[in-house]
Design an enzyme around this catalytic site. Structure first.
Site, PDB file in Angstrom:
ATOM      1  N   TYR A   1      71.287 -14.091  -7.213  1.00 50.88           N
ATOM      2  CA  TYR A   1      70.438 -15.091  -7.872  1.00 50.88           C
ATOM      3  C   TYR A   1      70.361 -16.375  -7.059  1.00 50.88           C
ATOM      4  O   TYR A   1      69.297 -17.008  -7.001  1.00 50.88           O
ATOM      5  CB  TYR A   1      70.908 -15.340  -9.317  1.00 50.88           C
ATOM      6  CG  TYR A   1      70.308 -14.294 -10.229  1.00 50.88           C
ATOM      7  CD1 TYR A   1      69.022 -14.428 -10.721  1.00 50.88           C
ATOM      8  CD2 TYR A   1      70.994 -13.120 -10.521  1.00 50.88           C
ATOM      9  CE1 TYR A   1      68.434 -13.443 -11.487  1.00 50.88           C
ATOM     10  CE2 TYR A   1      70.423 -12.121 -11.293  1.00 50.88           C
ATOM     11  CZ  TYR A   1      69.145 -12.293 -11.779  1.00 50.88           C
ATOM     12  OH  TYR A   1      68.557 -11.307 -12.525  1.00 50.88           O
TER      13      TYR A   1
ATOM     14  N   ARG B   1      67.806 -15.695  -4.503  1.00 54.55           N
ATOM     15  CA  ARG B   1      66.439 -15.748  -5.056  1.00 54.55           C
ATOM     16  C   ARG B   1      66.016 -17.193  -5.329  1.00 54.55           C
ATOM     17  O   ARG B   1      64.863 -17.563  -5.130  1.00 54.55           O
ATOM     18  CB  ARG B   1      66.352 -14.902  -6.334  1.00 54.55           C
ATOM     19  CG  ARG B   1      66.450 -13.406  -6.022  1.00 54.55           C
ATOM     20  CD  ARG B   1      66.347 -12.574  -7.281  1.00 54.55           C
ATOM     21  NE  ARG B   1      65.088 -12.754  -7.985  1.00 54.55           N
ATOM     22  CZ  ARG B   1      64.896 -12.423  -9.272  1.00 54.55           C
ATOM     23  NH1 ARG B   1      65.886 -11.914  -9.973  1.00 54.55           N
ATOM     24  NH2 ARG B   1      63.732 -12.604  -9.848  1.00 54.55           N
TER      25      ARG B   1
ATOM     26  N   GLN C   1      55.604 -13.211 -16.855  1.00 55.00           N
ATOM     27  CA  GLN C   1      56.885 -12.503 -16.768  1.00 55.00           C
ATOM     28  C   GLN C   1      57.712 -13.091 -15.628  1.00 55.00           C
ATOM     29  O   GLN C   1      58.852 -12.695 -15.421  1.00 55.00           O
ATOM     30  CB  GLN C   1      56.641 -11.025 -16.482  1.00 55.00           C
ATOM     31  CG  GLN C   1      55.866 -10.321 -17.570  1.00 55.00           C
ATOM     32  CD  GLN C   1      55.335  -8.983 -17.058  1.00 55.00           C
ATOM     33  OE1 GLN C   1      56.006  -7.968 -17.103  1.00 55.00           O
ATOM     34  NE2 GLN C   1      54.111  -8.983 -16.563  1.00 55.00           N
TER      35      GLN C   1
ATOM     36  N   HIS D   1      60.413 -14.034 -19.600  1.00 53.71           N
ATOM     37  CA  HIS D   1      61.677 -13.552 -19.016  1.00 53.71           C
ATOM     38  C   HIS D   1      62.577 -14.687 -18.548  1.00 53.71           C
ATOM     39  O   HIS D   1      63.458 -14.473 -17.728  1.00 53.71           O
ATOM     40  CB  HIS D   1      61.378 -12.584 -17.860  1.00 53.71           C
ATOM     41  CG  HIS D   1      60.727 -11.306 -18.315  1.00 53.71           C
ATOM     42  ND1 HIS D   1      60.106 -10.422 -17.470  1.00 53.71           N
ATOM     43  CD2 HIS D   1      60.621 -10.762 -19.558  1.00 53.71           C
ATOM     44  CE1 HIS D   1      59.632  -9.386 -18.168  1.00 53.71           C
ATOM     45  NE2 HIS D   1      59.923  -9.577 -19.437  1.00 53.71           N
TER      46      HIS D   1
ATOM     47  N   CYS E   1      81.167 -24.966 -24.554  1.00 50.90           N
ATOM     48  CA  CYS E   1      81.117 -24.939 -23.087  1.00 50.90           C
ATOM     49  C   CYS E   1      80.295 -26.123 -22.581  1.00 50.90           C
ATOM     50  O   CYS E   1      79.239 -26.433 -23.134  1.00 50.90           O
ATOM     51  CB  CYS E   1      80.438 -23.659 -22.594  1.00 50.90           C
ATOM     52  SG  CYS E   1      81.319 -22.156 -23.026  1.00 50.90           S
TER      53      CYS E   1
ATOM     54  N   CYS F   1      83.418 -21.756 -17.456  1.00 49.86           N
ATOM     55  CA  CYS F   1      83.651 -22.885 -18.350  1.00 49.86           C
ATOM     56  C   CYS F   1      85.108 -23.352 -18.220  1.00 49.86           C
ATOM     57  O   CYS F   1      86.028 -22.530 -18.252  1.00 49.86           O
ATOM     58  CB  CYS F   1      83.348 -22.457 -19.788  1.00 49.86           C
ATOM     59  SG  CYS F   1      83.921 -23.637 -21.024  1.00 49.86           S
TER      60      CYS F   1
ATOM     61  N   CYS G   1      86.954 -22.383 -21.829  1.00 51.25           N
ATOM     62  CA  CYS G   1      87.245 -21.018 -22.286  1.00 51.25           C
ATOM     63  C   CYS G   1      87.152 -19.971 -21.188  1.00 51.25           C
ATOM     64  O   CYS G   1      87.428 -18.796 -21.433  1.00 51.25           O
ATOM     65  CB  CYS G   1      86.306 -20.639 -23.437  1.00 51.25           C
ATOM     66  SG  CYS G   1      84.595 -20.427 -22.905  1.00 51.25           S
TER      67      CYS G   1
ATOM     68  N   ASN H   1      44.696  -6.508  -9.468  1.00 46.74           N
ATOM     69  CA  ASN H   1      45.860  -5.923  -8.795  1.00 46.74           C
ATOM     70  C   ASN H   1      45.343  -5.103  -7.621  1.00 46.74           C
ATOM     71  O   ASN H   1      44.449  -4.274  -7.807  1.00 46.74           O
ATOM     72  CB  ASN H   1      46.613  -5.010  -9.792  1.00 46.74           C
ATOM     73  CG  ASN H   1      47.990  -4.613  -9.301  1.00 46.74           C
ATOM     74  OD1 ASN H   1      48.194  -4.369  -8.117  1.00 46.74           O
ATOM     75  ND2 ASN H   1      48.940  -4.532 -10.215  1.00 46.74           N
TER      76      ASN H   1
HETATM   77  P1  OAD Z   1      56.381  -5.585 -10.279  1.00 48.15           P
HETATM   78  O1  OAD Z   1      57.096  -5.842  -8.986  1.00 48.15           O
HETATM   79  O2  OAD Z   1      56.773  -4.421 -11.106  1.00 48.15           O
HETATM   80  O3  OAD Z   1      54.811  -5.394  -9.999  1.00 48.15           O
HETATM   81  C1  OAD Z   1      54.102  -6.304  -9.216  1.00 48.15           C
HETATM   82  C2  OAD Z   1      52.658  -5.872  -9.226  1.00 48.15           C
HETATM   83  O4  OAD Z   1      51.935  -6.843  -8.472  1.00 48.15           O
HETATM   84  C3  OAD Z   1      52.390  -4.508  -8.582  1.00 48.15           C
HETATM   85  O5  OAD Z   1      51.577  -3.742  -9.457  1.00 48.15           O
HETATM   86  C4  OAD Z   1      51.623  -4.864  -7.306  1.00 48.15           C
HETATM   87  O6  OAD Z   1      50.632  -3.891  -6.956  1.00 48.15           O
HETATM   88  C5  OAD Z   1      50.966  -6.167  -7.691  1.00 48.15           C
HETATM   89  N1  OAD Z   1      50.638  -7.043  -6.575  1.00 48.15           N
HETATM   90  C6  OAD Z   1      51.211  -7.106  -5.344  1.00 48.15           C
HETATM   91  N2  OAD Z   1      50.632  -8.047  -4.599  1.00 48.15           N
HETATM   92  C7  OAD Z   1      49.666  -8.619  -5.366  1.00 48.15           C
HETATM   93  C8  OAD Z   1      48.714  -9.656  -5.153  1.00 48.15           C
HETATM   94  N3  OAD Z   1      48.639 -10.321  -3.997  1.00 48.15           N
HETATM   95  N4  OAD Z   1      47.875  -9.969  -6.169  1.00 48.15           N
HETATM   96  C9  OAD Z   1      47.946  -9.312  -7.367  1.00 48.15           C
HETATM   97  N5  OAD Z   1      48.813  -8.317  -7.603  1.00 48.15           N
HETATM   98  C10 OAD Z   1      49.673  -7.976  -6.623  1.00 48.15           C
HETATM   99  O7  OAD Z   1      56.452  -6.940 -11.090  1.00 48.15           O
HETATM  100  P2  OAD Z   1      56.206  -7.214 -12.635  1.00 48.15           P
HETATM  101  O8  OAD Z   1      55.115  -6.359 -13.161  1.00 48.15           O
HETATM  102  O9  OAD Z   1      56.089  -8.677 -12.793  1.00 48.15           O
HETATM  103  O10 OAD Z   1      61.628  -8.428 -15.618  1.00 48.15           O
HETATM  104  O11 OAD Z   1      57.575  -6.747 -13.240  1.00 48.15           O
HETATM  105  C11 OAD Z   1      57.759  -6.922 -14.611  1.00 48.15           C
HETATM  106  C12 OAD Z   1      59.166  -7.219 -14.896  1.00 48.15           C
HETATM  107  O12 OAD Z   1      59.961  -6.196 -14.344  1.00 48.15           O
HETATM  108  C13 OAD Z   1      59.726  -8.464 -14.205  1.00 48.15           C
HETATM  109  O13 OAD Z   1      59.408  -9.635 -14.902  1.00 48.15           O
HETATM  110  C14 OAD Z   1      61.185  -8.202 -14.255  1.00 48.15           C
HETATM  111  C15 OAD Z   1      61.238  -6.711 -13.984  1.00 48.15           C
HETATM  112  O14 OAD Z   1      62.089  -6.041 -14.757  1.00 48.15           O
HETATM  113  C16 OAD Z   1      62.865  -8.861 -15.826  1.00 48.15           C
HETATM  114  O15 OAD Z   1      63.565  -9.273 -14.927  1.00 48.15           O
HETATM  115  C17 OAD Z   1      63.269  -8.807 -17.268  1.00 48.15           C
END
Ligand code: OAD
Length: 255
Positions: free
Chosen positions: A79, A82, A112, A130, A145, A158, A161, A224
Site C-alpha cells: 500500500y 501504491r 471504485q 471502495h 486508538c 496503536c 492496545c 472501455n
Molecule cells: P479492473 O482492473 O478490473 O478493470 C479496468 C478496466 O479498465 C478494464 O476493463 C480495462 O479494459 C479498462 N481500461 C484500461 N485502460 C483504459 C482506458 N484508458 N480507458 C478506459 N478503460 C480502460 O478495475 P476495476 O473494474 O476498477 O476493488 O476493478 C474493480 C474493483 O476490483 C477495484 O475497485 C478493486 C478490485 O477488486 C477493491 O479493491 C475492493
C-alpha cells in the site's frame, strides 16, 4: 472504408454520435468509474500484472484482511508503494472532462477507485465505493486508538492496545461503506443516463449499478478499449480510451 485516415471524422469511434446525443439530452447523469479512467494517468489498473518487485503477487491476494493478518509488513509495504505511485500521478483529460460535465448538468460521480484523482481534478461530492488509499483506520481497535508507533519495516500499531493500522480501503470480503452504497444506488435509480468508464464490471455490488440504472429506464453508455461483461448491459459501447474519448463527448466549457 474510404477517405483519408489523417482527416478526423465526426465519429472517431462507432457509437460516438449516439452517445453525444444521449448525453446532450439527459437532464442528469450517473457516472460509474473504475481503474481504467486512471490508466492514462499512469496508475496501473487493478487487474494489470504487477511490475518489478511486486510481479510475483496477485493484487487480489494482497487486498484482504486475511492477507494483512498473515503478512502485515508485506501488505502495508504494497500500500505504501501504491500511495507513492498515485502521489506521482496527475489527473488526465477524462477526469477533467467529468468536471466540465458536472458544470453543465447534475452529475453523480461514483468511483471504485481509491486514488482520489477525480477530486484532484476538481470533481466534488465524489462517492468512493471502495474507500481512499490515503486514509487509515484501525483493525479491531480498542475504541480509544489514537497515537501509533511503527517498528522499522512494519505497519504502525496503536500505542494503547497494539491494534494494527490499516489502509482505509474496502478489501475483498468486506462490505461497502453503507452511506456510499445507499447514495450510489439511489443515484443509479434516479438518473436519466448512466455512463460507465473504465471498469471490468467484475466486482459487485459496484458492477450491479449500471444494470440498476437500466432497470429504472436510463440508457447505459460504456467506455472501455476492451470488451467487458458490462457491454451486454449497454445501449452504446465506445471501444476507446477514456482520456481520448470523454473530452469529445460533450462541450468542455462550463456551458
Ligand atoms: P479492473 O482492473 O478490473 O478493470 C479496468 C478496466 O479498465 C478494464 O476493463 C480495462 O479494459 C479498462 N481500461 C484500461 N485502460 C483504459 C482506458 N484508458 N480507458 C478506459 N478503460 C480502460 O478495475 P476495476 O473494474 O476498477 O476493488 O476493478 C474493480 C474493483 O476490483 C477495484 O475497485 C478493486 C478490485 O477488486 C477493491 O479493491 C475492493
Amino acid at each position: 472504408m474510404s477517405g483519408d485516415p489523417l482527416v478526423p471524422t465526426s465519429e472517431p469511434w462507432p457509437g460516438m454520435g449516439e452517445a453525444r446525443r444521449l448525453i446532450a439530452n439527459a437532464r442528469s447523469v450517473f457516472v460509474l468509474t473504475g481503474a481504467g479512467i486512471s490508466a492514462e494517468s499512469g496508475v496501473p489498473t487493478f487487474r494489470d500484472a504487477l511490475t518489478g518487485l511486486w510481479a510475483q503477487f496477485d493484487p487480489e491476494e494482497l487486498a484482504s484482511e486475511e492477507a494483512y493478518r498473515r503478512q502485515p509488513a508485506l501488505v502495508w509495504e504494497w500500500y505504501l508503494h501504491r500511495r507513492e505511485l498515485v502521489a506521482e500521478a496527475r489527473p488526465n483529460p477524462a477526469h477533467y472532462a467529468l468536471v466540465a460535465l458536472a458544470a453543465q448538468k447534475p452529475v453523480t460521480l461514483v468511483t471504485q477507485n481509491v486514488d482520489g484523482l477525480h477530486q484532484r481534478a476538481g470533481s466534488q461530492h465524489v462517492i468512493e465505493l471502495h474507500g481512499n488509499l490515503f486514509a487509515n483506520k484501525w483493525l479491531n481497535g480498542c475504541g480509544r486508538c489514537d497515537e501509533a508507533t511503527a517498528l522499522p519495516g512494519n505497519p504502525p500499531r496503536c500505542n494503547l492496545c497494539g491494534a494494527l493500522m490499516r489502509p482505509g480501503v474496502v478489501w475483498f470480503g468486506e462490505d461497502l461503506p453503507r452511506v456510499a452504497r445507499f447514495r450510489a444506488e439511489h443515484a443509479a435509480e434516479s438518473a436519466d443516463l448512466c455512463l460507465v468508464v473504465g471498469t471490468s464490471g467484475l466486482v459487485y455490488p459496484a458492477a450491479g449499478l449500471p444494470g440498476l440504472a437500466r432497470e429504472h429506464g436510463a440508457p447505459v453508455i460504456v467506455v472501455n478499449p476492451q470488451p467487458s461483461v458490462l457491454d451486454q448491459t449497454a445501449d452504446v459501447v465506445l471501444q476507446a480510451a477514456a482520456g481520448a474519448c470523454l473530452p469529445l463527448l460533450w462541450p468542455q466549457s462550463a456551458g
